[in-house]
Scaffold this active site. Structure first.
Site, short mmCIF file in Angstrom:
data_model
loop_
_atom_site.label_atom_id
_atom_site.label_comp_id
_atom_site.label_asym_id
_atom_site.label_seq_id
_atom_site.Cartn_x
_atom_site.Cartn_y
_atom_site.Cartn_z
N ASP A 13 66.50 -49.82 43.31
CA ASP A 13 66.56 -51.30 43.16
C ASP A 13 66.84 -51.83 41.50
O ASP A 13 66.23 -52.80 41.25
CB ASP A 13 65.16 -51.91 43.50
CG ASP A 13 64.58 -51.53 44.87
OD1 ASP A 13 65.76 -51.67 45.71
OD2 ASP A 13 63.71 -51.43 45.07
N GLU A 14 67.58 -51.08 40.92
CA GLU A 14 68.19 -51.16 39.57
C GLU A 14 69.01 -52.24 39.55
O GLU A 14 69.34 -52.74 38.30
CB GLU A 14 68.63 -49.79 38.86
CG GLU A 14 67.69 -48.53 38.98
CD GLU A 14 67.81 -47.71 40.16
OE1 GLU A 14 68.35 -48.34 41.18
OE2 GLU A 14 67.39 -46.67 40.16
N GLY A 15 69.87 -52.64 40.46
CA GLY A 15 70.77 -53.62 40.55
C GLY A 15 72.22 -53.10 40.79
O GLY A 15 73.25 -53.55 40.32
N LYS A 16 72.15 -52.19 41.58
CA LYS A 16 73.41 -51.29 42.06
C LYS A 16 74.38 -52.34 42.65
O LYS A 16 75.51 -52.16 42.51
CB LYS A 16 73.09 -50.11 42.95
CG LYS A 16 72.24 -48.82 42.01
CD LYS A 16 71.72 -48.01 43.02
CE LYS A 16 71.03 -48.26 44.14
NZ LYS A 16 69.55 -48.71 43.81
N HIS A 41 70.43 -54.12 48.89
CA HIS A 41 71.07 -54.22 47.81
C HIS A 41 71.58 -55.88 47.77
O HIS A 41 72.27 -56.49 48.81
CB HIS A 41 72.49 -53.56 47.79
CG HIS A 41 72.42 -52.10 47.50
ND1 HIS A 41 73.15 -51.37 48.01
CD2 HIS A 41 71.38 -51.34 47.41
CE1 HIS A 41 73.08 -50.01 47.83
NE2 HIS A 41 71.79 -49.95 47.53
N THR A 128 60.58 -46.47 54.41
CA THR A 128 61.10 -47.83 55.10
C THR A 128 60.82 -47.94 56.43
O THR A 128 61.13 -48.80 57.05
CB THR A 128 62.26 -48.07 54.29
OG1 THR A 128 63.32 -46.76 55.05
CG2 THR A 128 62.52 -47.87 52.83
N THR A 238 63.37 -39.83 48.73
CA THR A 238 64.10 -40.05 50.01
C THR A 238 64.73 -38.65 50.44
O THR A 238 64.56 -37.71 49.85
CB THR A 238 65.02 -41.09 50.02
OG1 THR A 238 65.51 -41.45 51.39
CG2 THR A 238 66.20 -40.86 48.88
N VAL A 298 63.93 -55.60 49.32
CA VAL A 298 64.91 -56.45 50.07
C VAL A 298 65.00 -55.73 51.53
O VAL A 298 65.05 -56.66 52.48
CB VAL A 298 66.51 -56.09 49.38
CG1 VAL A 298 67.59 -56.92 50.28
CG2 VAL A 298 66.58 -56.37 48.13
N LEU A 331 67.76 -57.57 31.68
CA LEU A 331 67.26 -57.81 30.14
C LEU A 331 66.67 -59.27 30.23
O LEU A 331 65.65 -59.36 29.30
CB LEU A 331 68.68 -57.65 29.20
CG LEU A 331 68.09 -57.79 27.90
CD1 LEU A 331 67.39 -56.66 27.60
CD2 LEU A 331 69.23 -57.61 26.73
N GLY A 412 73.17 -56.80 32.03
CA GLY A 412 73.01 -57.88 33.11
C GLY A 412 71.84 -58.82 32.46
O GLY A 412 70.99 -58.48 32.08
P1 GDP Z 1 69.95 -52.47 44.29
O1 GDP Z 1 68.97 -51.83 45.41
O2 GDP Z 1 69.97 -51.38 43.05
O3 GDP Z 1 71.17 -53.02 44.82
O4 GDP Z 1 69.14 -53.60 43.61
P2 GDP Z 1 68.09 -54.84 44.47
O5 GDP Z 1 69.27 -55.68 45.10
O6 GDP Z 1 67.26 -54.33 45.37
O7 GDP Z 1 67.12 -55.22 43.46
C1 GDP Z 1 67.79 -55.66 42.28
C2 GDP Z 1 67.46 -57.32 42.12
O8 GDP Z 1 67.69 -57.88 40.80
C3 GDP Z 1 68.45 -58.15 43.13
O9 GDP Z 1 67.66 -59.50 43.43
C4 GDP Z 1 69.58 -58.60 42.19
O10 GDP Z 1 69.94 -59.93 42.30
C5 GDP Z 1 68.73 -58.72 40.66
N1 GDP Z 1 69.64 -58.71 39.37
C6 GDP Z 1 70.42 -57.73 39.34
N2 GDP Z 1 70.98 -57.72 38.15
C7 GDP Z 1 70.11 -58.76 37.40
C8 GDP Z 1 69.93 -59.03 36.28
O11 GDP Z 1 70.85 -58.54 35.26
N3 GDP Z 1 69.14 -60.05 35.82
C9 GDP Z 1 68.48 -60.76 36.89
N4 GDP Z 1 67.31 -61.68 36.51
N5 GDP Z 1 68.44 -59.99 38.13
C10 GDP Z 1 69.20 -59.22 38.37
P1 IMO Z 2 68.10 -48.98 47.09
O1 IMO Z 2 69.14 -48.47 47.69
C1 IMO Z 2 63.58 -48.45 46.36
C2 IMO Z 2 61.99 -45.33 49.01
C3 IMO Z 2 61.07 -45.67 50.15
C4 IMO Z 2 59.98 -44.61 50.08
C5 IMO Z 2 60.80 -43.51 49.83
C6 IMO Z 2 61.25 -42.67 50.94
O2 IMO Z 2 67.91 -50.53 47.76
O3 IMO Z 2 67.61 -48.72 45.90
P2 IMO Z 2 62.68 -43.41 53.08
O4 IMO Z 2 62.62 -44.52 54.19
O5 IMO Z 2 64.10 -43.42 52.66
O6 IMO Z 2 62.50 -42.25 53.69
O7 IMO Z 2 61.67 -43.61 51.97
O8 IMO Z 2 62.15 -43.98 49.06
N1 IMO Z 2 63.04 -45.99 48.92
C7 IMO Z 2 63.57 -46.90 48.00
N2 IMO Z 2 63.02 -47.41 47.14
N3 IMO Z 2 64.87 -48.66 46.65
C8 IMO Z 2 65.72 -48.12 47.69
O9 IMO Z 2 67.03 -48.34 48.00
C9 IMO Z 2 64.86 -47.31 48.59
N4 IMO Z 2 65.19 -46.47 49.65
C10 IMO Z 2 64.00 -45.74 49.89
O10 IMO Z 2 60.33 -46.82 49.44
O11 IMO Z 2 58.96 -44.42 48.76
MG MG Z 3 67.48 -52.16 46.64
#
Ligand code: GDP
Ligand code: IMO
Ligand code: MG
Length: 427
Positions: A13-16, A41, A128, A238, A298, A331, A412
């Site tokens: 969930d870093e914003g990939k 994502h 999940t 995971t 998400v 940031l 970002g």
């Molecule tokens: P991913 O799983 O790495 O793709 O990340 P997620 O989509 O699960 O979570 C990242 C969240 O941060 C999403 O809601 C994005 O829309 C949001 N996001 C990504 N980059 C930025 C940023 O630079 N600033 C802010 N405020 N939100 C961001």
């Molecule tokens: P994105 O791509 C954050 C976590 C689950 C759990 C562990 C194992 O959005 O960054 P699993 O269902 O994969 O066997 O669960 O991994 N987990 C995540 N946490 N972002 C994800 O994906 C994740 N995908 C799995 O919460 O702790």
């Molecule tokens: Mg995510």
């Protein structure tokens, strides 16, 4: 420099999704190489917000071919509903390619994921519940079902029989559940065959030919480095390899082809599910990060655990992935704090430790050693270049870069595609 890997440097969930989407306009292929619909994502384009689980984030860029590689686990019902959801919103998904060697998440894998977690009780991983672990377990046990099996009914039936043989014993005798009928599973899977057929391809050949023709290929990781089955905080991980090497095995591309590895790094830290997290906050600061950062899953809608930036983890991500660059996200979320603590090392049983300990016991005992960095209060969401940032925000980024071991090439400052400061070009 045609092949780039983009992956999570922390716990996911870093914003990939946003970073991949940003590059999607300039690349020819975006490839998912591991994981499945455990990923969530978020991509924001103009006033439109998309939540993607299985499809590569490049699907929103018209010129780009999205690829689901052999290392991914595919839940066909999720894939088809994701495709139709995008089609209804006018997104063309016809270019999608799916590896015939990718494994299928069957309904019984989802059942096993849920019952296993329930039986682990307090020791549960907090998965999940999407069947990810059991599907990879079947793959390694050599009783998995692959996409190509959908096109040979006799083989499919034999394989489902083999997989259910042991599982039904387990479900009925150990977990007190009803047995799953082979015929029903086979029927459901065959129903997907025609719908998926237009997308199934020899993706290894396609990608290697593309690289030979100097096309640009972006490998998009799901999850993150600390969730990696080998390099993460095992067993709270995971069941795949989101780290850079996973791109090679999960897509069938040799390591000599990879030219750049970009780690997506949040300006603070979050984690979903169970497991150690040294900088986790249980106070108002943690609440504020969750609220301002919108830190809610998400995929499962769970609140994300939040904490300060951890440079020990960032350094570790640089090392195990061979990172060439960082993309620092969110940031803007840190705007308003007078001082921002950053974890520069750990204290473990009275000793200062600079690098991530390999021992699980030590990591569970790790306490963060913080350095305080001065904050800023100006709105940074409109910043277009590094020099537009307030001095203290610049110093925060520079300090993180220094501690983390690779250049920060993009920042970002908001969720939208254009809310990004590009420092060094990725292509
Ligand atoms: P991913 O799983 O790495 O793709 O990340 P997620 O989509 O699960 O979570 C990242 C969240 O941060 C999403 O809601 C994005 O829309 C949001 N996001 C990504 N980059 C930025 C940023 O630079 N600033 C802010 N405020 N939100 C961001
Ligand atoms: P994105 O791509 C954050 C976590 C689950 C759990 C562990 C194992 O959005 O960054 P699993 O269902 O994969 O066997 O669960 O991994 N987990 C995540 N946490 N972002 C994800 O994906 C994740 N995908 C799995 O919460 O702790
Ligand atoms: Mg995510």
């Amino acid at each position: 420099m045609p092949a780039l890997v983009l992956l999570g440097a922390q716990w996911g969930d870093e914003g990939k999704g946003k970073a991949t989407d940003l590059l999607g306009g300039s690349v020819d292929y975006v490839v998912r190489y591991q994981g499945g619909n455990n990923a969530g994502h978020t991509v924001v384009v103009g006033d439109q917000k998309y939540a993607l689980h299985l499809l590569p984030s490049g699907i929103l860029s018209p010129g780009c071919t999205p690829v689901i590689g052999n290392g991914v686990v595919v839940d066909p019902s999720v894939l088809l509903s994701e495709l139709s959801g995008l089609n209804e919103r006018g997104v063309d998904t016809s270019k999608l390619l799916i590896s015939g060697n990718a494994h299928i998440i069957t309904p019984y894998n989802v059942t096993v994921d849920k019952v296993t977690e329930r039986f682990l009780g307090k020791r549960k991983i907090g998965t999940t519940g999407r069947g990810i672990g059991p599907t990879y377990a079947d793959k390694i046990n050599r009783v998995g079902i692959r996409v190509q099996d959908l096109y040979d009914e006799s083989i499919l039936t034999q394989k489902v029989e083999a997989a259910l043989d042991v599982k039904n014993q387990m479900l009925t005798k150990l977990y007190n559940r009803r047995a799953i009928a082979v015929g029903q599973v086979v029927e459901e899977l065959l129903d997907y065959a025609d719908k998926l057929a237009p997308y199934v391809a020899d993706t290894v050949l396609v990608l290697n030919e593309a690289l030979e023709q100097d096309k640009v290929v972006l490998f998009e990781g799901g999850q993150g480095t600390l969730l990696d089955i080998d390099h993460g905080t095992y067993p709270f991980v995971t069941s795949s390899n989101p780290t850079a090497g996973g791109a090679c095995t999960g897509a069938g591309v040799g390591p000599t082809k990879i030219s750049r590895v970009i780690g997506i790094l949040k300006a603070y830290t979050t984690r979903v599910g169970a497991g150690p997290f040294p900088t986790e906050l249980f106070d108002e600061d943690g609440e504020a990060l969750r609220r301002i950062g919108g830190e809610r899953g998400v995929t499962t809608g769970r609140d994300r655990r939040c904490g300060w930036f951890d440079a020990v983890i960032a350094r570790y991500a640089t090392r195990v992935n061979g990172l060439t660059d960082f993309f620092l996200t969110k940031l803007d979320v840190l705007t308003g704090w007078e001082q921002i603590p950053v974890c520069v090392a750990y204290e473990i049983d009275g000793k200062r430790v600079e690098e991530l300990p390999y021992s699980q016991t030590d990591f569970h005992h790790a306490k963060p050693v913080y350095e305080m960095l001065p904050g800023w209060s100006e709105d940074i969401s409109k910043a277009k270049s590094f020099s537009d940032l307030p001095k203290n925000a610049q110093a925060y980024v520079k300090a993180l870069e220094e501690m983390s071991g690779a250049p920060i090439s993009a920042i970002g400052v908001g969720p939208g595609r254009t809310e990004t400061i590009e420092i060094n070009s990725f292509l």
